[in-house]
Design a protein around this motif. Structure first.
Motif: not given
Length: 273
Positions: A110, A207, A266, A268-273
């Motif tokens: 990231n 996913d 799974q 974490p969404r905050e890493w790829i948003n």
């Protein structure tokens, strides 16, 4: 290695990148190309070992009744215990990582937040830290292959975690070029310039699980093709069809079994948003 020093080596992103944009890059781990191979050999070895253990269990009472507790009996006990121990070690190392594990073990670079995240296969947990906290080095393994390691070190300078970059090769110059690709990405170099070095992408399975067609293509590309990293050419060797028939089909079937029995990690969404 110095994360700020620029190298002039040819950039080698390798074939494991799933996604890349201005904020993050997702790629498979270093062992994705042999996925299924350890399990295939472990199953074969376990089968032979089980036959040996059965022979020992059947013959062991006879050794005791004929000669009492002798040297042969002691050797039999050692082989029996050693076989059981080896079987469980194989299960934990090979089967625990592949069968009933996770479908893939991604690395997430990231650059927006300057962090590196990695799903550790044996502890089954995410390793996450700022890019600046990692200590980078190029190490050589027992097969004389170089690889880039990113290590997290505690205050006593003891290594706590190691993340291996997704390319192992016997050429130090090419592995330095692999490091340089990711270093430049994290340093903020123009993405379009970097993407010109990416000729093959891994299936975008962040996913989901890879499908059979993707598994077959990955095996053909990574295991049974000849790759020239200096010219970016990939070609099929003369014995391609024979190797694919003898080794490719069994590995394909085992890899599909590994994927089907595994879960999707799974992210974490905050890493790829």
């Amino acid at each position: 290695m110095n994360a700020l020093k620029k190298l002039n080596n040819k950039l080698i992103p390798y074939f494991n990148i799933q996604q890349v944009n201005d904020d993050y890059l997702i790629c498979n781990d270093a062992w994705d190309e042999i996925r299924g191979l350890p399990t295939m050999f472990s199953l074969w070895f376990s089968f032979l070992m089980m036959i040996g253990l059965i022979i020992l269990l059947i013959g062991f009472p006879g050794f005791l009744s004929e000669s009492g507790f002798s040297l042969i009996s002691l050797i039999g006990i050692i082989f029996l215990l050693g076989g059981i121990f080896s079987f469980f070690k194989i299960f934990n190392i090979s089967f625990g990582r592949e069968l009933f594990g996770y479908a893939h073990y991604p690395l997430i670079f990231n650059r927006k937040n300057q962090e590196l995240h990695y799903f550790e296969p044996y502890q089954k947990k995410w390793i996450s830290a700022p890019w600046s906290d990692y200590h980078f080095s190029i190490n050589i393994n027992e097969n004389h292959e170089y690889a880039v390691n990113a290590s997290l070190i505690d205050q006593n300078e003891i290594i706590q975690q190691v993340v291996v970059f997704p390319f192992r090769f016997r050429s130090l110059s090419l592995v330095e070029g692999h490091w340089e690709f990711f270093r430049r990405y994290m340093a903020g170099e123009d993405l379009e310039k970097l993407k010109k070095n990416i000729h093959y992408y891994a299936p975008n399975v962040i996913d989901r699980k890879e499908i059979a067609r993707e598994t077959w293509f990955r095996l053909k590309l990574l295991r049974f093709s000849e790759r020239d990293y200096l010219t970016d050419q990939v070609k099929l060797p003369s014995d391609f069809n024979l190797n694919l028939l003898i080794f490719g089909i069994p590995q394909f079937l085992i890899r599909r079994l590994c994927v089907r029995t595994s879960k999707t990690p799974q992210v974490p969404r905050e890493w790829i948003n």
